[in-house]
Design a protein around this motif. Structure first.
Motif, short mmCIF file in Angstrom:
data_model
loop_
_atom_site.label_atom_id
_atom_site.label_comp_id
_atom_site.label_asym_id
_atom_site.label_seq_id
_atom_site.Cartn_x
_atom_site.Cartn_y
_atom_site.Cartn_z
N GLY A 11 54.82 -1.24 -22.52
CA GLY A 11 55.21 -1.34 -23.92
C GLY A 11 56.51 -2.07 -24.16
O GLY A 11 57.12 -1.91 -25.22
N HIS A 12 56.95 -2.91 -23.21
CA HIS A 12 58.20 -3.64 -23.39
C HIS A 12 57.97 -4.90 -24.21
O HIS A 12 56.85 -5.41 -24.29
CB HIS A 12 58.79 -4.01 -22.03
CG HIS A 12 59.21 -2.82 -21.23
ND1 HIS A 12 59.63 -2.91 -19.93
CD2 HIS A 12 59.27 -1.51 -21.54
CE1 HIS A 12 59.94 -1.71 -19.47
NE2 HIS A 12 59.71 -0.84 -20.43
N GLN A 13 59.02 -5.40 -24.78
CA GLN A 13 58.94 -6.64 -25.54
C GLN A 13 58.84 -7.82 -24.59
O GLN A 13 59.52 -7.87 -23.57
CB GLN A 13 60.17 -6.81 -26.44
CG GLN A 13 60.14 -8.07 -27.28
CD GLN A 13 61.38 -8.21 -28.14
OE1 GLN A 13 62.25 -7.36 -28.11
NE2 GLN A 13 61.47 -9.28 -28.90
#
Length: 238
Positions: free
Chosen positions: A148-150
């Protein structure tokens, strides 16, 4: 030496995953994970302290950082896992200041034997850096999907051609010119990605498939961001 240490880290991980390795008992690693953790703890700081750790970075610096980052994220302790995410952007910033993210492609000249040798060595260096950049792009996309990281790199920022065919990449010097001329020249990454989104069949190798998967994922995240921006923009005027 630092690149070799990075390779030893991943080699130790593979040693842990394979049960049927045939080698004398006195040559086997008793604690391969302990060895890998002992190397990986100071290795990042040794890479950062290297005089070659500056833009434009040499290909072995990028390769070492990527191998170390993979081990830290997926094979080590929580401490090293968090450290890899903190310094993921550092590797990308080094790549943004290299020719692979915007530089011109290499022109292969095959007039004389000396030029062939020089071009071959130069081509290997540039193709290796291109593949390292693509691998960083792929790892960036996997982090966004799984954790879920950018994303730091988006598809439109990739202005490189696709990796060459395996027959060209794995050929020695005597085979290179023949295979280079025989195989189809790699197309631009964005053009291939556009063809896939339009339902056109595309032929590539296993590494190319991973890259295109990362490209589709990056577009998906960009569409989600765009939808969110439109949502708040429309909501403001209602």
């Amino acid at each position: 030496l630092l690149l070799l240490l990075s390779m030893i880290i991943l080699g130790s991980k593979l040693f842990m995953c394979v049960d049927n390795i045939t080698c004398p008992d006195d040559k086997k690693l008793v604690q391969p994970k302990s060895l890998a953790d002992t190397i990986s703890e100071p290795l990042r700081w040794l890479l950062f302290a290297s005089p070659f750790f500056q833009p434009p970075a040499e290909v072995w610096i990028i390769q070492s950082l990527l191998m170390l980052e993979f081990y830290e994220k997926h094979c080590s302790s929580r401490k090293l896992h968090e450290r890899s995410h903190l310094h993921h952007g550092t590797t990308i910033q080094l790549l943004r200041r290299s020719p692979t993210l915007g530089g011109a492609p290499t022109k292969i000249n095959t007039d004389t034997a000396n030029e062939e040798t020089e071009n071959w060595c130069k081509w290997i260096e540039i193709e290796s850096m291109k593949r390292a950049t693509f691998m960083c792009f792929y790892m960036d996309a996997i982090d966004a999907i799984c954790m879920g990281h950018q994303m730091f790199i988006y598809s439109h920022q990739i202005q490189m051609t696709m990796p060459v065919a395996d027959s060209v990449w794995e050929s020695n010097f005597t085979q290179f010119i023949r295979n280079f001329k025989k195989e189809e020249r790699p197309r631009q990454f964005l053009i291939v990605l556009r063809d896939i989104m339009n339902g056109k069949p595309t032929k590539t190798n296993s590494f190319g498939k991973k890259i295109l998967l990362a490209g589709l994922s990056a577009i998906l995240f960009q569409i989600q961001q765009r939808d969110l921006q439109l949502f708040f923009g429309l909501d403001k005027f209602t």
